[in-house]
Design an enzyme around this catalytic site. Structure first.
Site, PDB file in Angstrom:
ATOM      1  N   GLN A  71       0.850  -1.201   0.000  1.00 27.77           N
ATOM      2  CA  GLN A  71       0.000   0.000   0.000  1.00 27.77           C
ATOM      3  C   GLN A  71       0.880   1.243   0.000  1.00 27.77           C
ATOM      4  O   GLN A  71       0.393   2.362  -0.038  1.00 27.77           O
ATOM      5  CB  GLN A  71      -0.900   0.003   1.246  1.00 27.77           C
ATOM      6  CG  GLN A  71      -1.827  -1.197   1.326  1.00 27.77           C
ATOM      7  CD  GLN A  71      -2.502  -1.290   2.690  1.00 27.77           C
ATOM      8  OE1 GLN A  71      -3.619  -0.801   2.885  1.00 27.77           O
ATOM      9  NE2 GLN A  71      -1.832  -1.921   3.623  1.00 27.77           N
ATOM     10  N   ASP A 105       6.404   4.652  -1.384  1.00 32.04           N
ATOM     11  CA  ASP A 105       7.784   5.121  -1.222  1.00 32.04           C
ATOM     12  C   ASP A 105       8.810   4.378  -2.071  1.00 32.04           C
ATOM     13  O   ASP A 105       9.973   4.767  -2.119  1.00 32.04           O
ATOM     14  CB  ASP A 105       8.182   5.053   0.274  1.00 32.04           C
ATOM     15  CG  ASP A 105       7.950   3.646   0.881  1.00 32.04           C
ATOM     16  OD1 ASP A 105       7.517   3.585   2.046  1.00 32.04           O
ATOM     17  OD2 ASP A 105       8.176   2.644   0.177  1.00 32.04           O
ATOM     18  N   HIS A 141      -1.566   1.657  -4.078  1.00 31.21           N
ATOM     19  CA  HIS A 141      -1.966   3.051  -3.865  1.00 31.21           C
ATOM     20  C   HIS A 141      -1.079   4.011  -4.642  1.00 31.21           C
ATOM     21  O   HIS A 141      -0.900   5.163  -4.247  1.00 31.21           O
ATOM     22  CB  HIS A 141      -1.973   3.373  -2.362  1.00 31.21           C
ATOM     23  CG  HIS A 141      -3.043   2.615  -1.633  1.00 31.21           C
ATOM     24  ND1 HIS A 141      -3.075   2.481  -0.261  1.00 31.21           N
ATOM     25  CD2 HIS A 141      -4.112   1.928  -2.093  1.00 31.21           C
ATOM     26  CE1 HIS A 141      -4.142   1.748   0.087  1.00 31.21           C
ATOM     27  NE2 HIS A 141      -4.777   1.391  -1.008  1.00 31.21           N
ATOM     28  N   CYS A 146      -5.038  12.843 -18.449  1.00 27.06           N
ATOM     29  CA  CYS A 146      -4.469  12.037 -19.561  1.00 27.06           C
ATOM     30  C   CYS A 146      -3.387  11.070 -19.086  1.00 27.06           C
ATOM     31  O   CYS A 146      -2.889  10.261 -19.865  1.00 27.06           O
ATOM     32  CB  CYS A 146      -3.897  12.970 -20.641  1.00 27.06           C
ATOM     33  SG  CYS A 146      -2.392  13.853 -20.129  1.00 27.06           S
ATOM     34  N   THR A 165       0.660  -2.982   8.605  1.00 30.64           N
ATOM     35  CA  THR A 165      -0.579  -2.365   8.115  1.00 30.64           C
ATOM     36  C   THR A 165      -1.685  -2.591   9.132  1.00 30.64           C
ATOM     37  O   THR A 165      -1.826  -3.672   9.702  1.00 30.64           O
ATOM     38  CB  THR A 165      -1.014  -2.904   6.735  1.00 30.64           C
ATOM     39  OG1 THR A 165      -2.320  -2.380   6.420  1.00 30.64           O
ATOM     40  CG2 THR A 165      -1.037  -4.423   6.655  1.00 30.64           C
ATOM     41  N   SER A 166      -2.498  -1.549   9.323  1.00 33.46           N
ATOM     42  CA  SER A 166      -3.614  -1.642  10.290  1.00 33.46           C
ATOM     43  C   SER A 166      -4.792  -2.392   9.680  1.00 33.46           C
ATOM     44  O   SER A 166      -5.783  -2.659  10.352  1.00 33.46           O
ATOM     45  CB  SER A 166      -4.046  -0.230  10.712  1.00 33.46           C
ATOM     46  OG  SER A 166      -4.489   0.499   9.555  1.00 33.46           O
ATOM     47  N   ASN A 204       2.795  -6.850  13.157  1.00 34.85           N
ATOM     48  CA  ASN A 204       2.409  -5.462  13.366  1.00 34.85           C
ATOM     49  C   ASN A 204       2.639  -5.110  14.827  1.00 34.85           C
ATOM     50  O   ASN A 204       2.511  -5.974  15.702  1.00 34.85           O
ATOM     51  CB  ASN A 204       0.924  -5.268  13.006  1.00 34.85           C
ATOM     52  CG  ASN A 204       0.621  -3.831  12.625  1.00 34.85           C
ATOM     53  OD1 ASN A 204       1.261  -3.263  11.732  1.00 34.85           O
ATOM     54  ND2 ASN A 204      -0.321  -3.217  13.331  1.00 34.85           N
TER      55      ASN A 204
HETATM   56  N1  APR Z   1       6.848  -2.362  13.051  1.00 35.03           N
HETATM   57  C1  APR Z   1       5.626  -2.970  13.052  1.00 35.03           C
HETATM   58  N2  APR Z   1       4.457  -2.278  12.941  1.00 35.03           N
HETATM   59  C2  APR Z   1       4.553  -0.930  12.831  1.00 35.03           C
HETATM   60  C3  APR Z   1       5.794  -0.231  12.823  1.00 35.03           C
HETATM   61  C4  APR Z   1       6.966  -1.013  12.950  1.00 35.03           C
HETATM   62  N3  APR Z   1       8.178  -0.449  12.958  1.00 35.03           N
HETATM   63  N4  APR Z   1       5.536   1.105  12.698  1.00 35.03           N
HETATM   64  C5  APR Z   1       4.196   1.237  12.629  1.00 35.03           C
HETATM   65  N5  APR Z   1       3.605   0.030  12.711  1.00 35.03           N
HETATM   66  C6  APR Z   1       2.165  -0.281  12.631  1.00 35.03           C
HETATM   67  C7  APR Z   1       1.257   0.755  13.251  1.00 35.03           C
HETATM   68  O1  APR Z   1       1.038   0.460  14.618  1.00 35.03           O
HETATM   69  C8  APR Z   1      -0.025   0.573  12.432  1.00 35.03           C
HETATM   70  O2  APR Z   1      -0.886  -0.407  13.018  1.00 35.03           O
HETATM   71  O3  APR Z   1       1.842  -0.269  11.251  1.00 35.03           O
HETATM   72  C9  APR Z   1       0.455   0.053  11.086  1.00 35.03           C
HETATM   73  C10 APR Z   1       0.341   1.093   9.993  1.00 35.03           C
HETATM   74  O4  APR Z   1      -1.039   1.301   9.783  1.00 35.03           O
HETATM   75  P1  APR Z   1      -1.519   2.607   8.986  1.00 35.03           P
HETATM   76  O5  APR Z   1      -0.804   3.793   9.500  1.00 35.03           O
HETATM   77  O6  APR Z   1      -3.020   2.578   8.992  1.00 35.03           O
HETATM   78  O7  APR Z   1      -0.965   2.400   7.518  1.00 35.03           O
HETATM   79  P2  APR Z   1      -1.586   1.475   6.383  1.00 35.03           P
HETATM   80  O8  APR Z   1      -2.233   0.263   6.948  1.00 35.03           O
HETATM   81  O9  APR Z   1      -0.533   1.287   5.367  1.00 35.03           O
HETATM   82  O10 APR Z   1      -2.718   2.446   5.765  1.00 35.03           O
HETATM   83  C11 APR Z   1      -3.382   1.993   4.604  1.00 35.03           C
HETATM   84  O11 APR Z   1      -4.409   4.152   4.383  1.00 35.03           O
HETATM   85  O12 APR Z   1      -4.132   6.442   4.561  1.00 35.03           O
HETATM   86  C12 APR Z   1      -4.216   5.377   3.671  1.00 35.03           C
HETATM   87  O13 APR Z   1      -3.302   5.293   1.514  1.00 35.03           O
HETATM   88  C13 APR Z   1      -2.958   5.255   2.865  1.00 35.03           C
HETATM   89  O14 APR Z   1      -1.856   3.246   2.113  1.00 35.03           O
HETATM   90  C14 APR Z   1      -2.422   3.886   3.237  1.00 35.03           C
HETATM   91  C15 APR Z   1      -3.664   3.151   3.720  1.00 35.03           C
END
Ligand code: APR
Length: 263
Positions: free
Chosen positions: A106, A109, A126, A137, A204-205, A229
């Site tokens: 997702q 970077d 994403h 375009c 990812t959450s 996570n």
């Molecule tokens: N190690 C393990 N987990 C981590 C770390 C780490 N070093 N740092 C952060 N996290 C966890 C956080 O606790 C969180 O639960 O990673 C998760 C990141 O979740 P989000 O911030 O919701 O990111 P993501 O799941 O990628 O969001 C999905 O939402 O805003 C949109 O387009 C954006 O792609 C993104 C999408």
């Protein structure tokens, strides 16, 4: 030092990775925080400090467009200069060793590619922050071409740049809330998740759909789900493995056990 229970889970998961036939990984912003890029919903997440600007606002409101670009320009040097961390390197190691078949992310970077996973095996759901694109375009523009515009026109009264070819709005090639997902990448990601006998979700959450539906595709086809996570996710209850902790530390431990070599 890894806690004994987590150590045991790492051993078990490493054994499953080693015996997997089609391992797929699915990452979110949490894998890049150890490269200095903030996540969105973690304790210091971007959305805990500001509200996302949806595509419709960007299209209809000049002030929203300027604010969107201000945020993107402010974070661009950090994104441009970010380097892969231990977590990215560990996944790249599993890819090089033939275990990891596809990297679904997702993230915008480009750090999985920088770590060594080939472009065609990374599915960016994403979009990508690496370049600018015309919303009408699709024409690509490099950051270096667009930045002078904002240096020469810092005043908010000057509207944002448009495409020289068709006049459409230019915007970094990332998917905003309210923007259609890339069809080909989304289809490919769900196909790959359905083929996986093991899906590793990392950092990812699992709250944003349709991406958060990817683990369900693996489970629905009889595959196993491992969640790495450092906070609770929306799918913890469906995971066969739930490893709470740093993506970099856990993935490195797993990759070292699977490949038998230190990273
Ligand atoms: N190690 C393990 N987990 C981590 C770390 C780490 N070093 N740092 C952060 N996290 C966890 C956080 O606790 C969180 O639960 O990673 C998760 C990141 O979740 P989000 O911030 O919701 O990111 P993501 O799941 O990628 O969001 C999905 O939402 O805003 C949109 O387009 C954006 O792609 C993104 C999408």
């Amino acid at each position: 030092m890894v806690a004994p229970k987590l150590q045991e889970q790492i051993e078990e998961l490493a054994a499953l990775v080693r015996s997997s036939c089609y391992l797929v990984a699915f990452s979110g912003a949490g894998i890049s925080t150890e490269s200095g890029i903030p996540d969105f919903r973690g304790p210091q997440g971007v959305w805990t400090r500001m509200r996302p600007i949806e595509l419709q606002e960007f299209l209809q409101d000049p002030a929203a467009r300027r604010e969107y670009w201000r945020r993107k320009i402010e974070s661009w040097p950090q994104m441009r200069d970010a380097q892969p961390n231990a977590g990215h390197r560990a996944l790249a190691r599993l890819f090089e060793a033939g275990y990891l078949k596809t990297m679904i992310t997702q993230n915008i970077d480009g750090l999985h590619q920088k770590a060594g996973i080939c472009e065609e095996k990374v599915i960016e759901l994403h979009g990508s922050n690496a370049y600018i694109a015309c919303l009408q375009c699709g024409r690509r523009v490099e950051w270096e071409t667009i930045l002078p515009f904002f240096r020469e026109h810092p005043e908010p009264s000057v509207d944002c740049p448009r495409c020289a070819e068709c006049g459409g709005w230019l915007k970094p090639a990332t998917i905003s809330f309210g923007q259609a997902m890339p069809e080909e990448q989304t289809r490919a990601a769900f196909i790959e998740a359905g083929k996986a006998d093991l899906l590793l979700t990392v950092g990812t959450s699992l709250q944003v759909h349709p991406a958060a539906g990817i683990p369900g595709e693996t489970l629905g086809h009889g595959g196993k789900l491992a969640i790495i996570n450092n906070q609770q996710t929306g799918l913890d209850g469906q995971a066969h493995f739930l490893l709470r902790g740093s993506a970099g530390v856990i993935l490195t431990e797993i990759a070292e056990r699977v490949t038998g070599s230190s990273l």
